[in-house]
Design an enzyme around this catalytic site. Sequence first.
Site, PDB file in Angstrom:
ATOM      1  CE1 TYR A   5      -4.126   1.894   0.401  1.00  0.00           C
ATOM      2  CE2 TYR A   5      -2.616   3.424   1.481  1.00  0.00           C
ATOM      3  CZ  TYR A   5      -3.837   3.171   0.880  1.00  0.00           C
ATOM      4  OH  TYR A   5      -4.757   4.169   0.752  1.00  0.00           O
ATOM      5  CG  PHE A  28      -6.616  18.634 -23.683  1.00  0.00           C
ATOM      6  CD1 PHE A  28      -6.633  18.134 -24.976  1.00  0.00           C
ATOM      7  CD2 PHE A  28      -6.945  17.788 -22.634  1.00  0.00           C
ATOM      8  CE1 PHE A  28      -6.964  16.804 -25.213  1.00  0.00           C
ATOM      9  CE2 PHE A  28      -7.271  16.457 -22.868  1.00  0.00           C
ATOM     10  CZ  PHE A  28      -7.282  15.964 -24.152  1.00  0.00           C
ATOM     11  CB  THR A  29     -11.518  18.201 -23.444  1.00  0.00           C
ATOM     12  OG1 THR A  29     -10.569  17.144 -23.383  1.00  0.00           O
ATOM     13  CG2 THR A  29     -11.894  18.454 -24.905  1.00  0.00           C
ATOM     14  CG  ASP A  85      -0.978  18.745 -21.051  1.00  0.00           C
ATOM     15  OD1 ASP A  85      -0.399  17.647 -21.017  1.00  0.00           O
ATOM     16  OD2 ASP A  85      -2.174  18.880 -21.352  1.00  0.00           O
ATOM     17  CE  LYS A 116      -3.548  11.150 -24.195  1.00  0.00           C
ATOM     18  NZ  LYS A 116      -3.946  12.229 -23.335  1.00  0.00           N
ATOM     19  NE  ARG A 151      -9.986  16.122 -29.265  1.00  0.00           N
ATOM     20  CZ  ARG A 151     -10.607  15.797 -28.123  1.00  0.00           C
ATOM     21  NH1 ARG A 151     -11.841  16.185 -27.897  1.00  0.00           N
ATOM     22  NH2 ARG A 151     -10.010  15.084 -27.200  1.00  0.00           N
ATOM     23  CG  PHE A 193     -15.800  15.165 -26.707  1.00  0.00           C
ATOM     24  CD1 PHE A 193     -15.609  16.203 -25.814  1.00  0.00           C
ATOM     25  CD2 PHE A 193     -14.928  14.094 -26.680  1.00  0.00           C
ATOM     26  CE1 PHE A 193     -14.560  16.168 -24.898  1.00  0.00           C
ATOM     27  CE2 PHE A 193     -13.878  14.051 -25.764  1.00  0.00           C
ATOM     28  CZ  PHE A 193     -13.706  15.090 -24.875  1.00  0.00           C
TER      29      PHE A 193
END
Length: 460
Positions: free
Chosen positions: A75, A127-128, A218, A261, A385, A452
């Site tokens: 943990y 960005f969303t 980001d 990514k 998009r 979306f």
Amino acid sequence: MALHKRSWAEPFKIKMVELLKMTTPAQRQKAIKDAGYNTFLLKSEDVYIDLLTDSGTSAMSDQQWSGLMLGDEAYAGSKNFYNLERAVKKYYGYTYLIPTHQGRGAENILSQVMIKKGDIVPGNMYFTTTRLHQELAGGTFVDVIIDEAHDSENLFPFKGNVDLNKVEALIKKYGAKKIPYICVAVTVNLAGGQPVSMENLKQLRLLTNKHNIKIMLDMTRIAENAYFIQQHEKGYAKKSIAAIVKEICSYTDGATFSGKKDALVNIGGFLAVNDKHIYEEASNLVVVYEGLHTYGGLAGRDMEAMAIGIAESVQDEHMKARIGQVKYLGDKMLETGIPIVLPVGGHGIFIDAKRFLPHIKQEQFPAQVLAAELYVDSGVRTMERGIVSAGRNAKTGDHYYPKLELVRLTIPRRVYTQAHMDVIAESVEHVYENRKKIKGLKMIYEPKYLRFFQARFQKL
Ligand SMILES: *Cc1c(COP(=O)(O)O)cnc(C)c1O
């Protein structure tokens, strides 16, 4: 005759394959109708080539798979956490690491720790999930990307750059105290995977230092951004991707990261910062939303796979093949005159739906319907998009009308072959030949957040 051409090829071979189901056009017609013409609502097993996203869809290496077996599922204080922390220090240089279940987990924590009600958060295009977390924390996102980014035909190689004049104007208007940080995305997803130049980052650092404003990256696709710097920015041709990645981070104060990514894993992310005070608050808050600060919602094995994936992501040969494949598909489309965002970005090809379907008005969702048509043609799944992704202005209730109305063909890393790329290009060409017959859509269900993902449509 001497042969000078040297093609790129994948620096790996295939050890295991996943078989795909082939469907008929009639089956796909029914599937997309049942999905409300939203490719997010299709079943994966009905998809042949899945270009919905490059997020969490990478093929892991044998090294990463063996890393899973080394999971220390304690943990607290798992070995894998310390391996990940070492990787983040070595490749990115940040001092403090907080793992999160994925990128948006980190965005939530960062936004809550740093943004106060009424703050302004500039960023190089929204960005969303990033913008939503900034808004939920009481901030207002302001776009400070250069104007070139909104023009799909402009060939400037660093269309992700921050417009320093726009930042200065914001500082003048609101005062630096209202701006907790500038969020810089490398590369810019919604602009088509467009990179930021090192020179732009250096200049932004000088400006923000003068006003005591932080820069938060980001850094979801930082290795891809580094590849473009290596290829196109003066002075970087001989530097490794790894060195460029580390230099990018050196001009910033911290970062949110989606490991799904560049880092070649199926799940995972983190927040990394250099400031001890921010770290302390964030590591306290992460317990509320994600889990203890040494696992943040991840299994030990996931952290291990991400640590290995980070090292693999900055290998020059890997990135050359990765972007080489994306460019191969882009070049094929250009040969047949398909309107795409140029220059071709890092993680996919973005079709300009306004130019592909000029007879469909933006409020009739041209990119949404084009994604549906591509699926019916060949079983290739892409995503919208454009106006659907952009959502509504919370204050006025109107749609945001983004300049770019795009269909994204996102290429998963290390998953598809060149023959798959050929099939995709042929399908796009076929739909293009029949484009005049395509009609728009009407939205019949609209969820409140990030519509979306779950919105449903009907054919007009
Ligand atoms: C995917 C992504 C995120 C969010 O990360 P998740 O892991 O999907 O939560 C943030 N910013 C950019 C640019 C992304 O592409």
